[in-house]
Design an enzyme around this catalytic site. Sequence first.
Site, short mmCIF file in Angstrom:
data_model
loop_
_atom_site.label_atom_id
_atom_site.label_comp_id
_atom_site.label_asym_id
_atom_site.label_seq_id
_atom_site.Cartn_x
_atom_site.Cartn_y
_atom_site.Cartn_z
N ASP A 59 0.81 -1.24 0.18
CA ASP A 59 0.10 0.03 0.20
C ASP A 59 0.93 1.33 0.23
O ASP A 59 2.08 1.22 -0.17
CB ASP A 59 -0.99 -0.14 1.17
CG ASP A 59 -0.23 0.20 2.52
OD1 ASP A 59 1.02 -0.24 2.40
OD2 ASP A 59 -0.77 0.73 3.48
N GLU A 118 3.52 1.52 2.43
CA GLU A 118 4.63 0.66 2.12
C GLU A 118 4.67 -0.47 3.30
O GLU A 118 5.79 -1.19 3.61
CB GLU A 118 5.87 1.03 2.17
CG GLU A 118 5.95 2.37 1.09
CD GLU A 118 7.27 3.00 0.85
OE1 GLU A 118 8.07 3.45 1.92
OE2 GLU A 118 7.81 3.04 -0.29
#
EC number: 3.2.1.3
Length: 612
Positions: free
Chosen positions: A202, A205
């Site tokens: 996402d 991270e």
Amino acid sequence: MVSFSSCLRALALGSSVLAVQPVLRQATGLDTWLSTEANFSRQAILNNIGADGQSAQGASPGVVIASPSKSDPDYFYTWTRDSGLVMKTLVDLFRGGDADLLPIIEEFISSQARIQGISNPSGALSSGGLGEPKFNVDETAFTGAWGRPQRDGPALRATAMISFGEWLVENGHTSIATDLVWPVVRNDLSYVAQYWSQSGFDLWEEVQGTSFFTVAVSHRALVEGSSFAKTVGSSCPYCDSQAPQVRCYLQSFWTGSYIQANFGGGRSGKDINTVLGSIHTFDPQATCDDATFQPCSARALANHKVVTDSFRSIYAINSGRAENQAVAVGRYPEDSYYNGNPWFLTTLAAAEQLYDALYQWDKIGSLAITDVSLPFFKALYSSAATGTYASSTTVYKDIVSAVKAYADGYVQIVQTYAASTGSMAEQYTKTDGSQTSARDLTWSYAALLTANNRRNAVVPAPWGETAATSIPSACSTTSASGTYSSVVITSWPTISGYPGAPDSPCQVPTTVSVTFAVKATTVYGESIKIVGSISQLGSWNPSSATALNADSYTTDNPLWTGTINLPAGQSFEYKFIRVQNGAVTWESDPNRKYTVPSTCGVKSAVQSDVWR
């Protein structure tokens, strides 16, 4: 950025970073502050872009660094996601008349063409490499361990470049859009169409799975990519085949009361990534469409309340704030990165969605309250009830006034915890609001600019949301193959004849961002400030002096810097002072003198000094 651990703040060769933390200010004069802060933020972004940016030395031309911070944490890299979001902000400013940004946009596109061709741990150009999240600032691959791939970057980069390409076409430069911009955009669209349905990390991270933010921006990129392709005489069949499927899949994130941020990760799913998804797919021509989670939609408003409420009780600085008052906002309530704090960009995102909604209601001429959005409205207007209210009604006017005040409350929180110089780091602590993590985060400044523009009803060009209505009866996580090609841009043709272009009458700015840089060797706990004869420099009052920062300080180059917005043409006197444990030491006479430039096109200046 990746939150691998929470670390102690770094000391810069004997000079305490904590020693120059800003004094928190009361939020007064929001309009005035925003005017000044917007100018500062624009310059702060330019400072973080290679090769000429003051804080981006060593970065290739057009490369956007995430932050000048090189330790605790090290953000001196270029992230495709951050770069795309920041450049979209600059493209919007350019389309609004900020002509000085043209060469920066061109250099960015040239740099991205080069970066697309770099083989990296995620793959090569046509084998997944566009999903590599970050690169070194000299346009070489980062090969260390990381959360890869991240699939939002190509979509966001495509959106930024498409916006510039559309401007080129609208202003008679179709050949440039066709020959230089489209081939780079096509690579990113091909990646999105091929990989949108596959898992990745996402935007924070951390979570590997599928993310609302990534899916939402992918849908937008495919829709506007198809339109742009037709504009330049091409086509994007893979965009056309995948966009409806992406839109269909997007619906699966809705829980009935809020947007599930990620599938995977084991958290509650309440995450500001959903608000970011809404504002970065905002279309000023759209209605309050639930299908694309437009900012004024019932789903997006209900989600706004659930997400922001999740931070009310977990941050000390939110203590005592009523339900109808804004709060400091972080990423997600379970966050532990740097102990889990509010961020500037996330707090601004909460404001921006509301400004977007206000714009949409005004354009539509009414607002609707449904069972889904009723909790949001009742928190701000206790007598709210389901129904549709025309803009001529008292209820509409009262609700709009309440929402505007609520949105401003989020920006006032940012005003309170931004440095007196205007600087914004990544985060401000949940206990006392002092800034922490990476300094001068480029994304923080972009978020300030977009929120301020939406507050002033300055909106981006539409992206085609109103025509993107097809949703298949059954969702399918499909993919489609596009066209990848290596792109080399050796030069850009001269573009002239538009407002603000070099052959147009040049404007003298009203304010100039002046960076004061002084070499002064210091010891632990000692800080350097600037004070002077004008109010912006404290009117010779040491207690009102502006603190400089030591982030670039080294033994060989003991540099303290600070950027202040000053009236063009202003003449004044100033000195530097040392402050340690409350004791003030003035540098020797005479007073220094400076006149702010008042020259066509000059919006920034640097004044370099040595302590005496």
